[in-house]
Design a protein around this motif. Structure first.
Motif, short mmCIF file in Angstrom:
data_model
loop_
_atom_site.label_atom_id
_atom_site.label_comp_id
_atom_site.label_asym_id
_atom_site.label_seq_id
_atom_site.Cartn_x
_atom_site.Cartn_y
_atom_site.Cartn_z
N CYS A 252 100.32 -35.65 49.66
CA CYS A 252 99.80 -36.70 50.25
C CYS A 252 98.76 -36.92 49.19
O CYS A 252 98.15 -36.28 48.39
CB CYS A 252 99.04 -36.37 51.41
SG CYS A 252 100.01 -35.89 52.68
N PRO B 160 95.07 -38.93 47.81
CA PRO B 160 94.00 -38.55 48.02
C PRO B 160 93.30 -39.49 49.23
O PRO B 160 92.56 -39.18 49.86
CB PRO B 160 93.31 -38.59 46.75
CG PRO B 160 94.00 -39.36 45.78
CD PRO B 160 95.30 -39.09 46.25
N ARG C 299 95.44 -40.76 54.94
CA ARG C 299 94.78 -39.84 55.92
C ARG C 299 95.92 -38.67 56.34
O ARG C 299 97.10 -38.76 56.37
CB ARG C 299 94.82 -40.82 57.20
CG ARG C 299 94.70 -39.94 58.54
CD ARG C 299 94.35 -41.18 59.80
NE ARG C 299 94.38 -40.58 61.05
CZ ARG C 299 94.44 -41.03 62.06
NH1 ARG C 299 94.65 -42.19 62.29
NH2 ARG C 299 94.05 -40.18 63.22
N LEU C 300 95.28 -37.38 56.59
CA LEU C 300 95.87 -36.38 57.08
C LEU C 300 95.06 -35.80 58.12
O LEU C 300 93.84 -35.02 57.80
CB LEU C 300 96.11 -35.25 55.82
CG LEU C 300 97.03 -34.33 55.97
CD1 LEU C 300 98.28 -34.47 56.58
CD2 LEU C 300 96.99 -33.16 54.85
N ASP C 301 95.64 -35.50 59.27
CA ASP C 301 95.06 -35.00 60.35
C ASP C 301 95.28 -33.44 60.51
O ASP C 301 94.67 -32.66 61.12
CB ASP C 301 95.13 -35.56 61.68
CG ASP C 301 94.70 -36.96 61.57
OD1 ASP C 301 93.51 -37.38 61.37
OD2 ASP C 301 95.45 -37.87 61.71
N LEU D 156 96.78 -28.72 48.29
CA LEU D 156 95.94 -29.48 49.33
C LEU D 156 94.39 -28.91 49.60
O LEU D 156 93.50 -29.75 49.57
CB LEU D 156 96.41 -29.16 50.79
CG LEU D 156 97.76 -30.07 51.04
CD1 LEU D 156 98.30 -29.73 52.57
CD2 LEU D 156 97.71 -31.56 50.72
N ARG E 230 92.43 -29.82 46.58
CA ARG E 230 91.87 -31.25 46.73
C ARG E 230 90.90 -31.47 47.70
O ARG E 230 90.37 -32.59 47.94
CB ARG E 230 93.18 -31.92 46.94
CG ARG E 230 92.95 -33.54 46.96
CD ARG E 230 94.03 -34.32 47.38
NE ARG E 230 94.60 -34.61 46.24
CZ ARG E 230 95.85 -35.33 46.03
NH1 ARG E 230 96.59 -35.63 47.19
NH2 ARG E 230 96.48 -35.64 44.91
N ASN F 205 91.35 -31.07 51.13
CA ASN F 205 91.91 -31.05 52.56
C ASN F 205 91.40 -29.87 53.37
O ASN F 205 91.90 -28.73 52.84
CB ASN F 205 93.27 -31.37 52.48
CG ASN F 205 93.56 -32.89 51.95
OD1 ASN F 205 93.92 -32.84 50.70
ND2 ASN F 205 93.73 -33.95 52.76
N SER F 206 90.71 -29.90 54.18
CA SER F 206 90.40 -28.93 55.26
C SER F 206 90.70 -29.22 56.59
O SER F 206 90.22 -29.49 57.36
CB SER F 206 88.89 -28.45 55.30
OG SER F 206 88.37 -29.53 55.46
N VAL F 207 92.04 -29.32 56.80
CA VAL F 207 92.67 -29.88 58.17
C VAL F 207 93.33 -28.57 58.80
O VAL F 207 93.62 -27.52 58.00
CB VAL F 207 93.87 -30.87 58.03
CG1 VAL F 207 93.38 -32.14 57.26
CG2 VAL F 207 95.06 -30.54 56.99
#
Length: 108
Positions: A48, A50, A53-55, A73, A76, A78-80
């Motif tokens: 994905c 930067p 949106r990533l949920d 991830l 980068r 992302n802490s999803v």
């Protein structure tokens, strides 16, 4: 709903990843590593962008070709949440640690 293939397409059999978007959420289904030489290595980028949106991430199973880009991830920022069965989470942890050890050895 919109589904974008971001891995395991165009003749590739590794690197499974699908970006699924609805009005309510954007989810990455699998986050696999491409395997098989220099050409495959060049494909190993975060699935994905930067600004996308990533949920959440949903893992179908723990094999490296379905989980191997998760560290990208995290790097980068992302802490999803990552959703999977307990067995998949356990297998993923083992496989990612083993893969990191092998990659470190290859780099030396």
């Amino acid at each position: 709903m919109r589904i974008t293939i971001v891995g395991a397409a165009g003749g590739e059999v590794t690197g499974s990843a699908y970006y699924v978007q609805t009005r309510q959420a954007s989810v990455l289904v699998d986050c696999g590593l491409f395997q098989g030489g220099k050409k495959a290595e060049a494909l190993n980028k975060p699935p994905c962008g930067p600004k996308q949106r990533l949920d959440a991430v949903l893992l179908t199973h723990g094999h490296l070709d379905h989980t191997g880009r998760l560290p990208l991830l995290a790097r980068r920022g992302n802490s999803v949440p990552v959703f999977a069965t307990p067995a998949t989470i356990e297998m993923t942890a083992l496989i990612l640690r083993d893969s990191a050890r092998i990659q470190a050895g290859d780099a030396e």
